[in-house]
Enzyme design. Structure first.
Site, PDB file in Angstrom:
ATOM      1  CE  LYS A 138     -11.575  -1.186 -10.653  1.00 47.45           C
ATOM      2  NZ  LYS A 138     -10.522  -1.972  -9.962  1.00 47.45           N
ATOM      3  CE1 TYR A 143     -12.836   2.022  -9.982  1.00 47.84           C
ATOM      4  CE2 TYR A 143     -15.149   1.784 -10.572  1.00 47.84           C
ATOM      5  CZ  TYR A 143     -14.073   1.406  -9.807  1.00 47.84           C
ATOM      6  OH  TYR A 143     -14.208   0.420  -8.865  1.00 47.84           O
ATOM      7  CG  ASP A 155      -2.122   0.914   1.031  1.00 46.92           C
ATOM      8  OD1 ASP A 155      -3.206   0.377   0.725  1.00 46.92           O
ATOM      9  OD2 ASP A 155      -1.979   2.138   1.168  1.00 46.92           O
ATOM     10  CB  THR A 169     -13.797   1.115  -0.013  1.00 47.81           C
ATOM     11  OG1 THR A 169     -14.094   1.739  -1.283  1.00 47.81           O
ATOM     12  CG2 THR A 169     -14.041  -0.388  -0.136  1.00 47.81           C
ATOM     13  CG  ASP A 194       3.580   3.789  -8.261  1.00 51.32           C
ATOM     14  OD1 ASP A 194       2.543   3.122  -8.498  1.00 51.32           O
ATOM     15  OD2 ASP A 194       3.826   4.874  -8.820  1.00 51.32           O
ATOM     16  CB  ILE A 195       1.464  -1.849  -7.909  1.00 49.01           C
ATOM     17  CG1 ILE A 195       0.242  -1.026  -7.461  1.00 49.01           C
ATOM     18  CG2 ILE A 195       1.969  -2.670  -6.730  1.00 49.01           C
ATOM     19  CD1 ILE A 195      -0.673  -0.628  -8.544  1.00 49.01           C
TER      20      ILE A 195
END
Length: 301
Positions: free
Chosen positions: A175, A171, A38, A205, A73-74
């Protein structure tokens, strides 16, 4: 602790809060060793802190499990590579990758900025590809060396990606891309002993608390359908050895409901042994539409 993921090593991205945190905790309860990734950014994407990942590691250790924190950072090539290497150096193997990290920058298309588009596509879509790319290279190398591989990838799509969502063009596009990436990865990586599936979760969330504000209070039954912990059992099962026969699927999960999403497939068709003329298309399309089910409505339409 022991369970259906005994001895497995799991990476969960975006695991400092929300759904990702619940994934990490459930995997630990099921006997897995967890790499908690994270960045620790604020809701607006600003700042970085190792605190959230370390907090989850502490929770896992308090349960008697094993975990390490990672703040790479992915969506960065080197960062994603370091994440995979951390799992290997800390625990000696990698069995499961859960791509979960993401955020939203909601805006109507006519108002959306280039930056808002690029950031969401980067974090969600590129942030799925890069950890998958590095993990897959590791598993392919092991497979070609003759070592047994029984690996899992669980990606995170969304109902917005499956059906669209007004005010979330960036978004929804990201997705939807993740759902498509899941299908391709499942087809390509099966030969190396890797299954790839996706979930489309609905839960409360930081990204969705305004959307689900009306469900913040628990109903009289005591079951909070929007609790992010409801999503984790499916993900833990998909990460286990028991799910080896399931790949290339997208599951919707909300509260106590698990459903299998059915995506694009070949439907009614009109065919002739010659090129169509423009004036003939209207009638052909009318027949196709008459023979097809109505599309699902876009969220918010």
């Amino acid at each position: 602790m022991s369970g259906i993921c005994d001895g497995r090593v799991v990476i969960v991205t975006g695991a400092g809060r929300g759904i990702g945190r619940e994934h990490a905790l459930e995997f630990a309860r099921q006997g897995a060793k967890v790499v908690v990734n994270d960045l620790g950014t604020g809701p607006d994407g600003s700042g970085r802190s190792g605190g959230p990942a370390l907090d989850v590691v502490g929770e896992i250790q308090a349960l008697g499990g094993q975990a390490v924190a990672n703040s790479d950072d992915i969506a960065d090539w080197d960062g994603a590579a370091r994440l995979v290497k951390m799992a290997l150096s800390a625990f000696g193997r990698l069995d499961v990758l859960v791509n979960n990290a993401g955020f939203v920058r909601d805006r109507m298309l006519v108002s959306m900025t280039e930056h808002e588009w690029d950031e969401v596509i980067r974090v969600h879509l590129k942030g799925h590809f890069l950890p998958l790319r590095h993990a897959a290279a590791h598993w392919r190398e092991r497979s070609k060396a003759g070592a047994p591989v029984d690996a899992r990838v669980i990606n995170t799509s969304s109902g917005a990606g499956l059906l669209g969502s007004v005010g979330q063009g960036n978004y929804a596009a990201a997705k939807a891309g993740i759902a498509g990436l899941t299908l391709v990865a499942a087809a390509e990586l099966g030969r190396y002993g890797v299954t790839v599936n996706a979930i489309a979760p609905a839960a409360r969330t930081r990204m969705t608390e305004e959307v689900f504000a009306q469900t913040m209070a628990r109903p009289e039954s005591g079951f909070d359908a929007m609790d992010p912990a409801n999503v984790a059992p499916l993900v833990a099962w998909l990460g286990s050895a028991e799910s080896a026969h399931v790949t290339g699927r997208v599951f919707e999960v909300e509260g106590g409901v698990i459903s299998l999403a059915e995506g694009w497939r070949h439907g009614p068709r009109a065919e002739r042994e010659a090129r169509w003329q423009p004036a003939e298309i209207g009638g052909a399309v009318a027949e196709l539409l008459a023979g097809a089910p109505a599309p699902e409505p876009v969220y918010g339409a």
